[in-house]
Structures are given as structure tokens and as C-alpha cells.
Design a protein around this motif. Sequence first.
Motif, PDB file in Angstrom:
ATOM      1  N   ASP A   1      28.852 -23.783  33.302  1.00  0.00           N
ATOM      2  CA  ASP A   1      30.295 -23.934  33.092  1.00  0.00           C
ATOM      3  C   ASP A   1      31.083 -23.408  34.291  1.00  0.00           C
ATOM      4  N   MET A   2      32.227 -24.038  34.543  1.00  0.00           N
ATOM      5  CA  MET A   2      33.125 -23.613  35.617  1.00  0.00           C
ATOM      6  C   MET A   2      34.532 -23.453  35.071  1.00  0.00           C
ATOM      7  N   PHE A   3      35.232 -22.426  35.565  1.00  0.00           N
ATOM      8  CA  PHE A   3      36.566 -22.100  35.089  1.00  0.00           C
ATOM      9  C   PHE A   3      37.481 -21.802  36.276  1.00  0.00           C
ATOM     10  N   PHE A   4      38.794 -22.007  36.044  1.00  0.00           N
ATOM     11  CA  PHE A   4      39.814 -21.675  37.040  1.00  0.00           C
ATOM     12  C   PHE A   4      40.951 -20.991  36.283  1.00  0.00           C
ATOM     13  N   PHE A   5      41.182 -19.708  36.608  1.00  0.00           N
ATOM     14  CA  PHE A   5      42.224 -18.921  35.941  1.00  0.00           C
ATOM     15  C   PHE A   5      43.370 -18.655  36.917  1.00  0.00           C
ATOM     16  N   GLY A   6      44.600 -18.808  36.428  1.00  0.00           N
ATOM     17  CA  GLY A   6      45.762 -18.475  37.228  1.00  0.00           C
ATOM     18  C   GLY A   6      46.094 -16.995  37.142  1.00  0.00           C
ATOM     19  N   PRO A   7      47.003 -16.511  37.988  1.00  0.00           N
ATOM     20  CA  PRO A   7      47.394 -15.101  37.968  1.00  0.00           C
ATOM     21  C   PRO A   7      47.956 -14.690  36.611  1.00  0.00           C
ATOM     22  N   GLY A   8      47.578 -13.496  36.170  1.00  0.00           N
ATOM     23  CA  GLY A   8      48.130 -12.947  34.938  1.00  0.00           C
ATOM     24  C   GLY A   8      47.486 -13.429  33.659  1.00  0.00           C
ATOM     25  N   LEU A   9      46.519 -14.361  33.738  1.00  0.00           N
ATOM     26  CA  LEU A   9      45.867 -14.871  32.538  1.00  0.00           C
ATOM     27  C   LEU A   9      44.706 -13.940  32.169  1.00  0.00           C
ATOM     28  N   ALA A  10      44.908 -13.119  31.144  1.00  0.00           N
ATOM     29  CA  ALA A  10      43.888 -12.158  30.730  1.00  0.00           C
ATOM     30  C   ALA A  10      42.663 -12.887  30.188  1.00  0.00           C
ATOM     31  N   HIS A  11      41.472 -12.403  30.561  1.00  0.00           N
ATOM     32  CA  HIS A  11      40.251 -13.064  30.117  1.00  0.00           C
ATOM     33  C   HIS A  11      39.094 -12.066  30.028  1.00  0.00           C
ATOM     34  N   PHE A  12      38.068 -12.472  29.287  1.00  0.00           N
ATOM     35  CA  PHE A  12      36.961 -11.572  28.966  1.00  0.00           C
ATOM     36  C   PHE A  12      35.761 -12.413  28.537  1.00  0.00           C
ATOM     37  N   PHE A  13      34.620 -12.261  29.231  1.00  0.00           N
ATOM     38  CA  PHE A  13      33.388 -12.969  28.884  1.00  0.00           C
ATOM     39  C   PHE A  13      32.462 -12.015  28.120  1.00  0.00           C
ATOM     40  N   HIS A  14      32.015 -12.465  26.948  1.00  0.00           N
ATOM     41  CA  HIS A  14      31.122 -11.662  26.109  1.00  0.00           C
ATOM     42  C   HIS A  14      29.811 -12.409  25.950  1.00  0.00           C
ATOM     43  N   ASN A  15      28.720 -11.819  26.449  1.00  0.00           N
ATOM     44  CA  ASN A  15      27.423 -12.488  26.410  1.00  0.00           C
ATOM     45  C   ASN A  15      26.803 -12.463  25.022  1.00  0.00           C
ATOM     46  N   GLU A  16      26.121 -13.552  24.693  1.00  0.00           N
ATOM     47  CA  GLU A  16      25.228 -13.524  23.544  1.00  0.00           C
ATOM     48  C   GLU A  16      23.950 -12.803  23.964  1.00  0.00           C
ATOM     49  N   VAL A  17      23.198 -12.350  22.978  1.00  0.00           N
ATOM     50  CA  VAL A  17      21.928 -11.695  23.277  1.00  0.00           C
ATOM     51  C   VAL A  17      20.993 -12.706  23.916  1.00  0.00           C
TER      52      VAL A  17
ATOM     53  N   LYS B   1      30.848 -16.073  24.385  1.00  0.00           N
ATOM     54  CA  LYS B   1      32.226 -16.405  24.028  1.00  0.00           C
ATOM     55  C   LYS B   1      33.161 -15.936  25.139  1.00  0.00           C
ATOM     56  N   LEU B   2      34.124 -16.804  25.466  1.00  0.00           N
ATOM     57  CA  LEU B   2      35.196 -16.458  26.397  1.00  0.00           C
ATOM     58  C   LEU B   2      36.474 -16.283  25.598  1.00  0.00           C
ATOM     59  N   TYR B   3      37.167 -15.166  25.821  1.00  0.00           N
ATOM     60  CA  TYR B   3      38.514 -14.993  25.269  1.00  0.00           C
ATOM     61  C   TYR B   3      39.463 -15.034  26.447  1.00  0.00           C
ATOM     62  N   ALA B   4      40.380 -15.998  26.460  1.00  0.00           N
ATOM     63  CA  ALA B   4      41.339 -16.156  27.555  1.00  0.00           C
ATOM     64  C   ALA B   4      42.718 -16.397  26.974  1.00  0.00           C
ATOM     65  N   GLY B   5      43.694 -15.598  27.378  1.00  0.00           N
ATOM     66  CA  GLY B   5      45.015 -15.701  26.790  1.00  0.00           C
ATOM     67  C   GLY B   5      44.936 -15.366  25.322  1.00  0.00           C
ATOM     68  N   ASN B   6      45.155 -16.349  24.466  1.00  0.00           N
ATOM     69  CA  ASN B   6      44.977 -16.141  23.021  1.00  0.00           C
ATOM     70  C   ASN B   6      43.995 -17.158  22.441  1.00  0.00           C
ATOM     71  N   ARG B   7      43.056 -17.597  23.269  1.00  0.00           N
ATOM     72  CA  ARG B   7      42.099 -18.644  22.884  1.00  0.00           C
ATOM     73  C   ARG B   7      40.675 -18.116  23.006  1.00  0.00           C
TER      74      ARG B   7
ATOM     75  N   LYS C   1      35.131  -6.811  21.043  1.00  0.00           N
ATOM     76  CA  LYS C   1      33.683  -6.604  21.049  1.00  0.00           C
ATOM     77  C   LYS C   1      33.155  -6.412  19.628  1.00  0.00           C
ATOM     78  N   TYR C   2      33.917  -5.699  18.808  1.00  0.00           N
ATOM     79  CA  TYR C   2      33.514  -5.507  17.411  1.00  0.00           C
ATOM     80  C   TYR C   2      33.383  -6.855  16.702  1.00  0.00           C
ATOM     81  N   VAL C   3      34.371  -7.732  16.869  1.00  0.00           N
ATOM     82  CA  VAL C   3      34.331  -9.043  16.206  1.00  0.00           C
ATOM     83  C   VAL C   3      33.223  -9.908  16.781  1.00  0.00           C
ATOM     84  N   LEU C   4      33.126  -9.963  18.109  1.00  0.00           N
ATOM     85  CA  LEU C   4      32.145 -10.840  18.737  1.00  0.00           C
ATOM     86  C   LEU C   4      30.707 -10.394  18.466  1.00  0.00           C
ATOM     87  N   ASP C   5      30.516  -9.094  18.239  1.00  0.00           N
ATOM     88  CA  ASP C   5      29.178  -8.596  17.927  1.00  0.00           C
ATOM     89  C   ASP C   5      28.823  -8.740  16.444  1.00  0.00           C
TER      90      ASP C   5
END
Length: 288
Positions: free
Chosen positions: A61-77, A47-53, A188-192
Amino acid sequence: MKVTYEQLDTQANLSFVVKWYNQPRFTAPFHFHPAFELLWIIKSSGKLYAGNRVMNFSDGDMFFFGPGLAHFFHNEVMESDENAQAIVVQFAEDFMGEGFFGKPEFRKVRKLMHEAHSGIKLANPDPALQKIFRQFASGKEMVNFITLMQLLERWSAQPKDNRLPILNAPQKSVFKEADPSKIETVFKYVLDNFKGDVNSRDAASLACLNDAAFCRYFKRRTRKTFSQFVNEVRVTHATGLLLEDNFNINQVCFESGFNNISYFNRQFKTIMKKTPLEYRKEFNPQIL
């Protein structure tokens, strides 16, 4: 844990950054930085969390993030011993001097960079993009500069319909450099645990807040309630299952953490603007 402000970590003799990741799982925290970021997920899913999405990501997959856009990649097992792999390129808008991207030759690239402020996920990436990403090499500064220019040119040439915006509009970050946020811990709590019992009391405890204070804090930081976020994670997971032929819709409901089919259908339609059956018919009709 906190939302991290990440400086652009360029060496003294380099004006932009290329990073290669090959590790058991992605470990970068929920972060934002003043740079543009191009990223190719070579091997991993989650799951990717970016901004509020929140959205799924997977191999290729390929992504392009602009400055200031908070993001976080959470791996599945991972089902195998394969590592998570990615290539990341970060560069400031003025990394070649003020006005560099203002030249006429960069007209399409400027448009692409404007779109990146909302975040872009590239649908059906051109195989040539993978080849360009692989041309980056440690210690080859001029080759890497030319490769970055080729990458931006190729990205800007992708069909508009393939450049999927992550957010509906550019979003000014609500996170500050010194923000003592507990958001990453809660993510992380929710995604896990989203397939089981997830509740605001446990999340509040992780954030060292009482339940009411946590709910206010979470909405202020993410622009949505905690229950909305949990439902979005579960529905996002369901969209991936609906593309497979292993589950019927009732099974998708329970595999995604919902325990009531009516509530699942209602939340799915609220978030995706179509029912689970309509979604499956549109994106994977051969299952029906």
C-alpha cells in the motif's frame, strides 16, 4: 501517551527527510506534522487511523498525507518473524523555496498535493513507483532530490480513480502541539481488543477520566462517539475478511467482534452503504 506534534527532522545539510523502517512493528505514535508525507508499506498489515477515518492497510500500500493530517499505523500480529518495513519521505511545501511548486511544470503535482490534504491511498500502485521508492539511498542528496521529483511526477500521473481520498474533505486538525491527549492509548486499546469486549468504561479508565467526561472528550477530539469508532474498526476488519474465501458472512460477523448478525448487518450498511453480501458480490464475486 499523547497525540504528538512532530517537527520535520531535517539535518542541517538536507531540505527533506527519507526514512527507512525495518523493525518488529511500527512504533510511531499517533502524530501530525507540518510536512507532506509519502509512504510505501513494503511489508506489514493492520489498521490505519487518519483524521477521523479507520481503514485496513497491507503489503504494497502507498499513502500521501498532507500537513496537519494526524495518522497512526497499528500492526496486526505478524504470523511470521518478518519485520514491518516501510519507506517514508517527508518534505515541506517550501523546501526548495517559496513558489517552487507554483511553476507551470508542477501543475499536476500541485493538484496532487491539494488532494493530499484529505489524505490519499493509492489503489493498484504502479509497479514503477516501487522501483522509484527503492532508488532513495542514504548519503546521496542529489540523487534523492531527483528521485523525489520522479516520485511526485509518477504519483500525479496515476489515474484519478486510483487516488482514493481517505477523508471526504480536508480536515483541520483538532490536535494541538501541546495537547495532553490520551487518544493514542484508547486507539491501541480498541485496535488490540475489538474482537472481544470493548467498552467505554475501560477506555475512560485508560484515559484517566470518568465515563461521561471521556465520552465528551472522545467525541470532541474525533468527531464521533466511542461506540461509532469501535463499530468502524470492526466493520473495517470485516471488509478485509469478506475479500477472503475462508469465512461465510456469519463467521465474518463474529470474527470482527460483533455478537449479533442483525446488528452487524445494520452497522455494516450504515458505514459502507451496502450490506456485507452486496460488498462481497462487488469486490470478490468468485467466492459466491
